[in-house]
Motif scaffolding. Structure first.
Motif, short mmCIF file in Angstrom:
data_model
loop_
_atom_site.label_atom_id
_atom_site.label_comp_id
_atom_site.label_asym_id
_atom_site.label_seq_id
_atom_site.Cartn_x
_atom_site.Cartn_y
_atom_site.Cartn_z
N PRO A 185 -3.08 9.42 -11.10
CA PRO A 185 -3.87 8.29 -10.58
C PRO A 185 -3.16 6.95 -10.63
O PRO A 185 -3.50 6.04 -9.87
CB PRO A 185 -5.11 8.28 -11.49
CG PRO A 185 -4.63 8.90 -12.76
CD PRO A 185 -3.64 9.94 -12.36
N ASN A 186 -2.20 6.79 -11.52
CA ASN A 186 -1.49 5.53 -11.64
C ASN A 186 -0.20 5.51 -10.83
O ASN A 186 0.61 4.59 -10.98
CB ASN A 186 -1.17 5.24 -13.12
CG ASN A 186 -2.42 5.13 -13.97
OD1 ASN A 186 -3.46 4.69 -13.49
ND2 ASN A 186 -2.32 5.54 -15.22
N TYR A 187 -0.02 6.51 -9.98
CA TYR A 187 1.19 6.63 -9.16
C TYR A 187 2.45 6.54 -10.03
O TYR A 187 3.47 5.99 -9.62
CB TYR A 187 1.25 5.55 -8.06
CG TYR A 187 -0.01 5.39 -7.28
CD1 TYR A 187 -0.47 6.40 -6.45
CD2 TYR A 187 -0.78 4.23 -7.37
CE1 TYR A 187 -1.65 6.26 -5.73
CE2 TYR A 187 -1.95 4.08 -6.65
CZ TYR A 187 -2.37 5.10 -5.83
OH TYR A 187 -3.54 4.97 -5.12
N GLU A 188 2.35 7.09 -11.23
CA GLU A 188 3.47 6.99 -12.17
C GLU A 188 4.68 7.76 -11.67
O GLU A 188 5.82 7.33 -11.87
CB GLU A 188 3.02 7.54 -13.53
CG GLU A 188 3.99 7.28 -14.65
CD GLU A 188 3.43 7.70 -16.00
OE1 GLU A 188 4.20 8.23 -16.81
OE2 GLU A 188 2.23 7.50 -16.23
N VAL A 189 4.43 8.89 -11.03
CA VAL A 189 5.52 9.70 -10.47
C VAL A 189 5.43 9.63 -8.95
O VAL A 189 4.38 9.90 -8.38
CB VAL A 189 5.42 11.16 -10.94
CG1 VAL A 189 6.54 12.01 -10.32
CG2 VAL A 189 5.50 11.23 -12.46
N PRO A 190 6.51 9.25 -8.26
CA PRO A 190 6.48 9.17 -6.79
C PRO A 190 6.23 10.55 -6.17
O PRO A 190 6.75 11.56 -6.63
CB PRO A 190 7.87 8.66 -6.42
CG PRO A 190 8.38 7.99 -7.66
CD PRO A 190 7.81 8.77 -8.80
N PRO B 238 -5.51 6.89 -2.85
CA PRO B 238 -5.26 7.54 -1.57
C PRO B 238 -6.48 8.07 -0.87
O PRO B 238 -6.46 8.21 0.33
CB PRO B 238 -4.34 8.69 -1.93
CG PRO B 238 -3.95 8.52 -3.34
CD PRO B 238 -4.81 7.49 -3.94
N VAL B 239 -7.56 8.36 -1.62
CA VAL B 239 -8.74 8.88 -0.94
C VAL B 239 -9.32 7.84 0.01
O VAL B 239 -9.92 8.17 1.01
CB VAL B 239 -9.80 9.30 -1.96
CG1 VAL B 239 -10.30 8.13 -2.77
CG2 VAL B 239 -10.97 9.98 -1.26
N MET B 240 -9.11 6.58 -0.31
CA MET B 240 -9.67 5.54 0.52
C MET B 240 -8.80 5.32 1.75
O MET B 240 -7.59 5.46 1.70
CB MET B 240 -9.77 4.24 -0.26
CG MET B 240 -10.45 4.43 -1.61
SD MET B 240 -11.97 5.39 -1.47
CE MET B 240 -12.18 5.91 -3.14
N LEU B 241 -9.44 4.94 2.84
CA LEU B 241 -8.68 4.67 4.06
C LEU B 241 -7.85 3.41 3.87
O LEU B 241 -8.31 2.44 3.30
CB LEU B 241 -9.63 4.50 5.24
CG LEU B 241 -10.49 5.70 5.57
CD1 LEU B 241 -11.46 5.34 6.69
CD2 LEU B 241 -9.63 6.87 5.99
N ARG B 242 -6.58 3.44 4.35
CA ARG B 242 -5.76 2.24 4.31
C ARG B 242 -6.39 1.19 5.22
O ARG B 242 -6.84 1.51 6.32
CB ARG B 242 -4.34 2.55 4.81
CG ARG B 242 -3.67 3.64 4.01
CD ARG B 242 -3.30 3.16 2.63
NE ARG B 242 -2.62 4.20 1.88
CZ ARG B 242 -2.46 4.18 0.59
NH1 ARG B 242 -2.94 3.20 -0.12
NH2 ARG B 242 -1.82 5.16 -0.02
N SER C 256 0.84 -1.20 0.00
CA SER C 256 0.00 0.00 0.00
C SER C 256 0.87 1.24 0.00
O SER C 256 0.41 2.34 -0.29
CB SER C 256 -0.90 0.01 1.23
OG SER C 256 -0.13 0.23 2.40
N GLY C 257 2.15 1.09 0.34
CA GLY C 257 3.07 2.22 0.39
C GLY C 257 3.32 2.74 1.78
O GLY C 257 4.19 3.58 1.99
N ASP D 174 3.21 12.42 -0.55
CA ASP D 174 1.90 12.19 0.06
C ASP D 174 0.86 12.05 -1.04
O ASP D 174 0.59 13.00 -1.78
CB ASP D 174 1.55 13.37 0.98
CG ASP D 174 0.27 13.15 1.77
OD1 ASP D 174 -0.33 12.07 1.63
OD2 ASP D 174 -0.13 14.06 2.52
N TYR D 175 0.30 10.85 -1.17
CA TYR D 175 -0.72 10.63 -2.18
C TYR D 175 -2.13 10.90 -1.65
O TYR D 175 -3.08 10.96 -2.43
CB TYR D 175 -0.66 9.18 -2.69
CG TYR D 175 0.49 8.89 -3.62
CD1 TYR D 175 0.53 9.40 -4.90
CD2 TYR D 175 1.53 8.07 -3.21
CE1 TYR D 175 1.59 9.13 -5.75
CE2 TYR D 175 2.60 7.77 -4.05
CZ TYR D 175 2.62 8.31 -5.33
OH TYR D 175 3.66 8.04 -6.17
#
Length: 813
Positions: free
Chosen positions: A715-720, A799-803, A512-513, A723-724
């Motif tokens: 949205p694809n986390y292409e660039v690190p 990231p909008v969703m809770l881990r 999840s990061g 904080d997402y």
């Protein structure tokens, strides 16, 4: 009998075997090549400098408003009185002498003009000029001790390195007043004594030992207090201390002869480090090496919830946790980040005015860490969003929460450029020894190799690169203490690692990061599956100390939204780039499409520039719009029903990433004209105006009603990014068939959990993303449930969703 000529060969063979044995221990991560419990080699004894007889006898300390323990105002103890040093003629060479005299390896910097606050008493030294080789500040050239025309507004301060001089021994030159001196030792540790605690990670209970003169020594418990224990536990990453079974340790002390330190310890309990505590009385050791109390000091520390050796998973399921009032954001490692507090349901930041190590320690302990290692200022870990809730915070050090500390409620004018942050002491979990990067050009890059147990022994091996991405790379860089991921690689043929480590030892890794270790991510366990194999196809990473952080302005979206009916013949380019709904393919050229238009203003609040992952050579040229796409999907635009179902969508390629405007004092670096470099500079923003192509959602087929509008950047986390969680922006939306309203727009993570959960559609949206994510990773029905329980999954989701932690596979079916 061996021939004389063979003796050198025997010696060479023995020497080689010795090196191999030592290398074996080094591979296991033991310091100096020796396993824990084995005696360390004797170090060269530190000897006190020989001073001329007429040299004034002084003692030094670092005092004032410190933001880490190894910095502060330089204070000198002479003639029974503490005083300061004037900044006239002071240099880095003088700072070097001060730091060395205090036992630090070297000086990092120095600061004039009472940066750490104005001192009191005499100004003992003025016009100090050192070469850097002097053994004490008293030997440097100056006006003479006590001769000064300075004021305390000119008090000098220094920053020393974290490292201590090996073998350093505290030498007290004062006949009296020893209780006014700060503790100066080479090192401190908690040594586990009982077998039950030796096997635990982290070590929470044992003898407190100080390293003085190159030797580890115990402390007599005659004058030991719970305040001292609190400071020791805080240094090692624990928020509190607890009672322990003293009888067991008394029995142990009778069997083993202790080696006591010469002094006792006197802490107030709010110090962040032992070096800020005062020396207690000198200990008069008896002939049998016992002290007044008869036993060495023992501490038993309480680990924070994230580091507990036996997490109470049943309790976590049964009782819902309370909403925390404080959190950290934007940090690269665990226990580090920008401090944010919750007030009236909205998250905000703390201004760095008067921000100190004391206040930072309250934050760290509140979050389950130890004392603060450093109090950071000036938005060092990125700028927050929303209001600045607190300013001029002043804590006593014993508050349960930073929200209980005094602060100036009337003080205004702070901006996010002054956001306060912390770095906390965290327990030593040993995660770094379980992972390494091999073959890279520098320590920040390489092939990922993991240490795992196979057939009863520990072996190094590679990680399968199938599905390897930014989130997994983020965990690797965090685990190694190397900051953020800058790239994730699925081929590493250009980084030849150890041939013996080529076989794959981990596969199916999905993170999840947020995990502290790669082993905490979901993976296949012992059932390895990796079609491509390891070696040249193993996973790799490159890390960076900083990262960007993109945040969309919700106010701009709310203020610029409107509706437009546009003829189909004017939307040909947009149609070619799939910016219209699927029904548009059957629409005649003379008909109209109804478009929900808005502007996007995307700020970079991080610590480094946002750059597209693809190099300029691989950008895609779009002939219709006559521009290059550096990222094929830069944002997603979605319209959701109140139950979370997607009813309309759009997407935006990075037509041109550039600096539209910047904060005052920051220059634009990126401009798309003439095939220029693309990116967003720190402190700048890129504005996509409402009147350009694809800056819309096609709502032609949407019925009137209430909806949720959301924008998702990267949205694809292409660039690190650092904080997402703030990459998503949501609004309430009402459409009556003729007009449209956008209201209650806010970024992800900016509101409390209760407020977010009351937002329509959120919970259903979470479940949808959760199931989509997991189904794309594994077929859980084919997995052994017991195996899943051994490797709890962190659900990989936007990231909008809770881990979420999913130890029970039946919850996901």
């Amino acid at each position: 009998m061996l021939a004389p000529w063979s003796l050198p060969y025997c010696f060479t063979i023995l020497l080689g075997l010795l090196k191999l044995c030592r290398a074996q221990y080094e591979q296991l991560g033991y310091p100096h090549g020796y396993p824990q419990g084995y005696p360390e080699p004797e170090q060269e004894q530190y000897t006190a400098p020989e001073l001329p007889p007429d040299t004034p006898r002084i003692q030094l300390r670092l005092a004032g408003d410190k933001r880490k323990h190894n910095e502060g105002r330089v204070e000198v103890f002479y003639d029974g009185e503490w005083g300061t040093v004037c900044d006239d003629d002071f240099s880095i060479h003088s700072a070097q002498v001060v730091c060395r005299e205090l036992g630090y390896l070297e000086a990092v910097s120095w600061s004039p003009s009472s940066k750490y606050g104005k001192g009191e008493g005499r100004i003992w030294f003025d016009n100090v000029q050192c070469t850097g080789k002097e053994k004490t500040l008293a030997l440097c050239m100056s006006n003479g001790i006590g001769v000064s025309d300075c004021k305390h507004t000119e008090d000098v301060g220094v920053v020393c390195s974290d490292k201590r001089i090996p073998g350093f021994k505290f030498i007290n030159t004062m006949a009296n007043n020893v209780e006014s001196l700060n503790i100066q030792v080479e090192d401190v540790r908690i040594r586990a004594i009982l077998s039950s605690y030796r096997k635990r990670v982290p070590v929470t209970e044992g003898y407190v030992e100080v390293k003085d003169g190159g030797k580890w020594k115990q402390i007599c418990d005659a004058e030991w207090t719970k305040h001292n224990s609190r400071v020791i536990c805080g240094m090692f990453g624990f928020p509190g201390e607890r009672k322990y079974n003293a009888r067991v340790y008394k029995m142990f002390a009778r069997r083993r002869k202790p080696n006591y330190w010469d002094y006792s310890v006197n802490c107030t309990g709010n110090e962040a480090h032992l070096s800020s505590c005062k020396l207690g009385h000198a200990v008069a050791a008896k002939a049998n090496s016992t002290c007044g109390g008869g036993t060495p000091v023992v501490v038993s520390c309480v680990p924070g919830r994230a580091f507990s050796p036996t997490p109470m998973t049943g309790f976590r399921k049964a009782f819902r946790q309370e909403q925390p009032l404080v959190r950290l954001r934007g940090g690269a490692i665990i226990g580090e980040g920008r401090v944010e507090v919750l007030k009236n349901g909205e998250w905000g930041t703390i201004c760095d005015d008067n921000w100190s190590l004391l206040s930072a320690t309250v934050v760290c302990r509140e979050l389950g860490f130890g004392s603060a290692k450093e109090a950071l200022s000036g938005g060092r870990l990125g700028q927050g969003m929303g209001p600045v809730h607190m300013n001029e915070v002043k804590c006593s050090g014993f508050e349960k929460s930073v929200t209980e500390c005094f602060f100036n409620k009337e003080s205004l004018g702070c901006s996010h450029e002054e956001d306060a942050a912390v770095t906390c002491n965290v327990p030593a979990m040993g995660f770094q020894e379980r992972l390494r990067l091999s073959g890279g050009r520098n320590p920040y890059e390489g092939r990922v190799e993991a240490l795992v147990e196979r057939n009863g022994s520990l072996v190094w091996g590679t990680v399968c690169s199938d599905g390897w991405g930014t989130m997994e790379a983020m965990v690797v860089c965090r685990q190694l203490g190397l900051g953020f991921a800058s790239n994730a690689f699925q081929e590493t043929w250009y980084w030849p690692g150890e041939v013996s480590a080529d076989p794959v030892v981990m596969s199916g890794v999905r993170c999840s990061g947020t995990e502290m270790s790669l082993s905490h991510c979901l993976h296949h366990g012992a059932h390895l599956t990796c079609p491509k194999g390891g070696g040249r196809n193993a996973a790799g990473v490159s890390c960076s100390e900083t990262a960007p952080d993109l945040v969309l302005s919700p106010q701009v979206v709310e203020q610029t939204t409107y509706m437009e009916d546009r003829p189909m013949f004017m939307l040909q380019c947009a149609y070619e780039e799939n910016c219209l709904s699927t029904t548009s393919s059957k629409t005649p050229a003379n008909s109209y499409r109804r478009l929900l238009r808005f502007s996007s203003q995307i700020h970079n609040n991080g610590q480094s520039d946002f750059r597209p992952k693809a190099g300029r050579h691989s950008w895609v040229w779009h002939d219709c719009h006559r521009h290059y796409h550096s990222m094929e999907v830069f944002t997603h635009y979605d319209l959701l029903s109140l139950n979370g179902t997607k009813v309309a969508e759009g997407h935006k390629a990075s037509f041109c990433l550039e600096d539209t405007d910047c904060e005052e004092g920051i220059e634009k670096r990126y401009e798309c004209a003439n095939f220029g470099e693309q990116g967003i500079t720190v402190g700048c923003w890129d504005t996509y105006r409402h009147d350009i192509d694809c800056q819309w959602i096609d709502i032609t087929d949407i019925k009137p009603g209430d909806y949720i509008f959301q924008v998702f950047i990267n949205p694809n986390y292409e660039v690190p990014e650092s904080d997402y969680s703030n990459n998503l922006m949501k609004c309430r939306c009402r459409y009556d068939g003729h007009r449209i309203w956008m209201y209650s727009c806010h970024n992800g993570g900016s509101l409390s959990t209760e407020t977010e959960e009351s937002f329509p559609g959120l919970l259903n949206n979470q479940v949808t993303h959760r199931l989509q994510s997991v189904s794309g990773l594994f077929s859980l029905r084919e997995r052994n449930p017991d195996e899943l329980l051994q490797h709890p999954a962190r659900c990989h989701q936007p990231p909008v969703m809770l881990r979420c932690t999913c130890p029970d596979p039946t919850e996901l079916t």
